[in-house]
Design a protein around this motif. Structure first.
Motif, mmCIF file in Angstrom:
data_model
loop_
_atom_site.group_PDB
_atom_site.id
_atom_site.type_symbol
_atom_site.label_atom_id
_atom_site.label_comp_id
_atom_site.label_asym_id
_atom_site.label_seq_id
_atom_site.Cartn_x
_atom_site.Cartn_y
_atom_site.Cartn_z
ATOM 1 N N ALA A 28 0.871 -1.180 0.000
ATOM 2 C CA ALA A 28 0.000 0.000 0.000
ATOM 3 C C ALA A 28 0.902 1.221 0.000
ATOM 4 C CB ALA A 28 -0.902 0.013 1.233
ATOM 5 N N ALA A 29 0.730 2.084 -0.984
ATOM 6 C CA ALA A 29 1.589 3.266 -1.134
ATOM 7 C C ALA A 29 3.061 2.877 -1.211
ATOM 8 C CB ALA A 29 1.340 4.266 -0.008
ATOM 9 N N GLY A 30 3.326 1.771 -1.901
ATOM 10 C CA GLY A 30 4.700 1.385 -2.169
ATOM 11 C C GLY A 30 5.402 0.616 -1.074
ATOM 12 N N LYS A 31 4.705 0.272 0.005
ATOM 13 C CA LYS A 31 5.348 -0.442 1.113
ATOM 14 C C LYS A 31 4.495 -1.645 1.511
ATOM 15 C CE LYS A 31 7.105 2.105 4.352
ATOM 16 N NZ LYS A 31 7.239 2.969 5.554
ATOM 17 N N PRO A 32 5.098 -2.822 1.683
ATOM 18 C CA PRO A 32 4.325 -3.989 2.099
ATOM 19 C C PRO A 32 3.621 -3.754 3.436
ATOM 20 C CG PRO A 32 6.478 -4.665 1.304
ATOM 21 C CD PRO A 32 6.513 -3.165 1.408
ATOM 22 N N GLY A 200 -10.715 -5.398 27.406
ATOM 23 C CA GLY A 200 -10.285 -4.675 26.218
ATOM 24 C C GLY A 200 -10.736 -3.237 26.241
ATOM 25 N N SER A 201 -10.420 -2.539 25.160
ATOM 26 C CA SER A 201 -10.806 -1.144 25.042
ATOM 27 C C SER A 201 -10.924 -0.773 23.571
ATOM 28 C CB SER A 201 -9.796 -0.223 25.746
ATOM 29 O OG SER A 201 -8.556 -0.230 25.058
ATOM 30 N N ARG A 202 -11.501 0.383 23.325
ATOM 31 C CA ARG A 202 -11.643 0.914 21.968
ATOM 32 C C ARG A 202 -10.429 1.762 21.631
ATOM 33 N NH1 ARG A 202 -13.196 5.984 20.460
ATOM 34 N NH2 ARG A 202 -14.038 6.254 18.347
ATOM 35 N N THR A 203 -9.952 1.642 20.410
ATOM 36 C CA THR A 203 -8.918 2.531 19.914
ATOM 37 C C THR A 203 -9.482 3.314 18.736
ATOM 38 O OG1 THR A 203 -6.670 2.706 19.019
ATOM 39 C CG2 THR A 203 -7.905 0.743 18.406
ATOM 40 N N SER A 204 -9.154 4.576 18.665
ATOM 41 C CA SER A 204 -9.772 5.461 17.677
ATOM 42 C C SER A 204 -8.824 5.845 16.538
ATOM 43 C CB SER A 204 -10.292 6.730 18.349
ATOM 44 O OG SER A 204 -9.238 7.412 19.008
ATOM 45 N N THR A 205 -7.610 5.316 16.545
ATOM 46 C CA THR A 205 -6.683 5.640 15.470
ATOM 47 C C THR A 205 -7.179 5.057 14.142
ATOM 48 O OG1 THR A 205 -4.340 5.614 14.873
ATOM 49 C CG2 THR A 205 -5.248 3.589 15.734
ATOM 50 N N TYR A 206 -6.687 5.581 13.027
ATOM 51 C CA TYR A 206 -7.122 5.079 11.726
ATOM 52 C C TYR A 206 -6.735 3.608 11.591
ATOM 53 C CZ TYR A 206 -7.495 4.231 6.740
ATOM 54 O OH TYR A 206 -7.829 3.675 5.521
ATOM 55 N N TRP A 207 -7.691 2.808 11.125
ATOM 56 C CA TRP A 207 -7.518 1.354 11.010
ATOM 57 C C TRP A 207 -8.166 0.886 9.722
ATOM 58 C CZ3 TRP A 207 -11.522 -2.226 10.698
ATOM 59 C CH2 TRP A 207 -11.210 -3.572 10.901
ATOM 60 N N CYS A 208 -7.553 -0.076 9.071
ATOM 61 C CA CYS A 208 -8.124 -0.635 7.849
ATOM 62 C C CYS A 208 -7.840 -2.126 7.799
ATOM 63 C CB CYS A 208 -7.538 0.051 6.616
ATOM 64 S SG CYS A 208 -8.200 -0.567 5.041
ATOM 65 N N ASP A 209 -8.886 -2.908 7.621
ATOM 66 C CA ASP A 209 -8.755 -4.344 7.371
ATOM 67 C C ASP A 209 -8.617 -4.503 5.861
ATOM 68 O OD1 ASP A 209 -9.011 -7.031 6.960
ATOM 69 O OD2 ASP A 209 -10.987 -7.223 7.862
ATOM 70 N N ASN A 221 -4.994 5.327 -0.994
ATOM 71 C CA ASN A 221 -5.410 6.721 -1.139
ATOM 72 C C ASN A 221 -5.226 7.481 0.172
ATOM 73 O OD1 ASN A 221 -6.929 8.952 -2.615
ATOM 74 N ND2 ASN A 221 -8.259 8.636 -0.843
ATOM 75 N N TYR A 222 -5.565 6.848 1.288
ATOM 76 C CA TYR A 222 -5.395 7.495 2.594
ATOM 77 C C TYR A 222 -3.918 7.805 2.867
ATOM 78 C CZ TYR A 222 -4.828 7.945 7.622
ATOM 79 O OH TYR A 222 -4.450 8.385 8.856
ATOM 80 N N LEU A 223 -3.049 6.848 2.582
ATOM 81 C CA LEU A 223 -1.629 7.057 2.842
ATOM 82 C C LEU A 223 -1.052 8.143 1.943
ATOM 83 C CD1 LEU A 223 -0.579 3.325 3.255
ATOM 84 C CD2 LEU A 223 -0.634 5.050 5.048
ATOM 85 N N ALA A 224 -1.609 8.266 0.744
ATOM 86 C CA ALA A 224 -1.102 9.270 -0.192
ATOM 87 C C ALA A 224 -1.648 10.663 0.068
ATOM 88 C CB ALA A 224 -1.444 8.855 -1.622
ATOM 89 N N THR A 225 -2.906 10.733 0.554
ATOM 90 C CA THR A 225 -3.582 12.031 0.651
ATOM 91 C C THR A 225 -4.023 12.412 2.057
ATOM 92 O OG1 THR A 225 -5.808 11.146 0.285
ATOM 93 C CG2 THR A 225 -4.490 11.653 -1.679
ATOM 94 N N GLY A 226 -4.083 11.436 2.976
ATOM 95 C CA GLY A 226 -4.618 11.702 4.303
ATOM 96 C C GLY A 226 -6.128 11.761 4.332
ATOM 97 N N THR A 227 -6.770 11.403 3.235
ATOM 98 C CA THR A 227 -8.221 11.458 3.127
ATOM 99 C C THR A 227 -8.820 10.094 3.384
ATOM 100 O OG1 THR A 227 -8.076 13.206 1.458
ATOM 101 C CG2 THR A 227 -10.158 12.013 1.622
ATOM 102 N N ILE A 228 -9.788 10.026 4.302
ATOM 103 C CA ILE A 228 -10.471 8.782 4.601
ATOM 104 C C ILE A 228 -11.711 8.685 3.724
ATOM 105 C CG2 ILE A 228 -11.645 7.416 6.369
ATOM 106 C CD1 ILE A 228 -9.907 8.831 8.454
ATOM 107 N N SER A 229 -11.737 7.709 2.845
ATOM 108 C CA SER A 229 -12.869 7.511 1.949
ATOM 109 C C SER A 229 -13.712 6.346 2.433
ATOM 110 C CB SER A 229 -12.371 7.230 0.521
ATOM 111 O OG SER A 229 -11.540 8.271 0.066
ATOM 112 N N ALA A 230 -15.015 6.423 2.132
ATOM 113 C CA ALA A 230 -15.921 5.346 2.546
ATOM 114 C C ALA A 230 -15.917 4.231 1.516
ATOM 115 C CB ALA A 230 -17.337 5.910 2.685
ATOM 116 N N GLU A 231 -16.185 3.013 1.994
ATOM 117 C CA GLU A 231 -16.357 1.911 1.060
ATOM 118 C C GLU A 231 -17.610 2.119 0.237
ATOM 119 O OE1 GLU A 231 -15.886 -2.101 2.751
ATOM 120 O OE2 GLU A 231 -15.251 -1.109 4.608
#
Length: 232
Positions: A28-32, A200-209, A221-231
């Motif tokens: 993703a964005a050039g890095k495994p 456990g607990s909730r974490t709010s950092t950006y996450w993607c499966d 796209n997020y790594l390149a632009t910082g923009t979070i897009s919806a599926e």
């Protein structure tokens, strides 16, 4: 603390990329994906990492080596056929030692690791506990969530369920009663939650499966632009 990255899955929904690559080496964005994990684990002070592998696992070993380029020591747990999550962890216990260890799925991305030190402290308060899991807000592909947080305890049922992030701290004793071989993690988690062994607990950092080509594109796209897009 040692860490384990789960990297044995076939990645069917990421084909054709995974026809020639193990899923965690998809970039993703050039890095495994798995390199993002290794960088963050090293930055967090973790020194030893165990990686299990099955499908095209030799390519993981070739790409990552002994981990020295990240200041890590990497050991590998080879599976002739993928043992699923609990089975893979069970097989790797001899490499993980007797203390609690961090587990992270090789096919997720997260901006920042959660507070591992705080989670470990919470586990040590009650020696009967066996795991600490981090949950995230429900993505569009899992709108009903997985588990509820009731107090600090995790439960299979409850209001406002969240999604398991694929990150957790596990004590080896959690796997003491399961046999060797192919074992899914879900049933074991539910059993231990019923016995109030998991917090456990909730974490709010950006996450993607990163389970599909579409989500890989969203992450790139997020790594390149910082923009979070919806599926879609």
């Amino acid at each position: 603390m040692k860490a384990m990255i789960l990297a044995a899955g076939r990645g069917e929904r990421l084909r054709p990329l995974t026809d020639s690559l193990p899923k965690p080496l998809v970039a993703a964005a050039g890095k495994p994906l798995i390199v993002y994990h290794l960088e963050k684990l090293a930055a967090a002070g973790i020194k030893e990492v165990v990686i299990n592998h099955a499908w095209l696992g030799h390519k993981l070993v070739q790409a990552l080596g002994n981990g020295s380029q990240w200041g890590l020591t990497i050991n590998y747990s080879a599976e002739e056929n993928a043992l699923e999550t609990a089975g893979g962890i069970k097989q790797a216990l001899s490499l993980l030692g007797d203390e609690a260890f961090l587990v992270i799925n090789g096919d997720i991305y997260i901006d920042e690791l959660p507070d591992i030190t705080q989670a470990m402290a919470q586990l040590k308060v009650e020696p009967a506990l066996e795991a600490f899991l981090w949950l995230v807000d429900n993505p569009q592909h899992n709108p009903e969530g997985d588990f509820a947080i009731i107090g600090a305890q995790l439960a299979q049922a409850g209001a406002n369920k969240l999604t398991y992030s694929g990150m957790g701290i596990y004590h080896p004793k959690m796997f003491a009663d399961i046999g060797a071989g192919k074992q899914a993690l879900g049933p074991l988690l539910r059993h231990k939650m019923a016995d109030k062994k998991i917090i456990g607990s909730r974490t709010s950092t950006y996450w993607c499966d990163v389970g599909t080509i579409e989500r890989l594109d969203l992450l790139t796209n997020y790594l390149a632009t910082g923009t979070i897009s919806a599926e879609t």
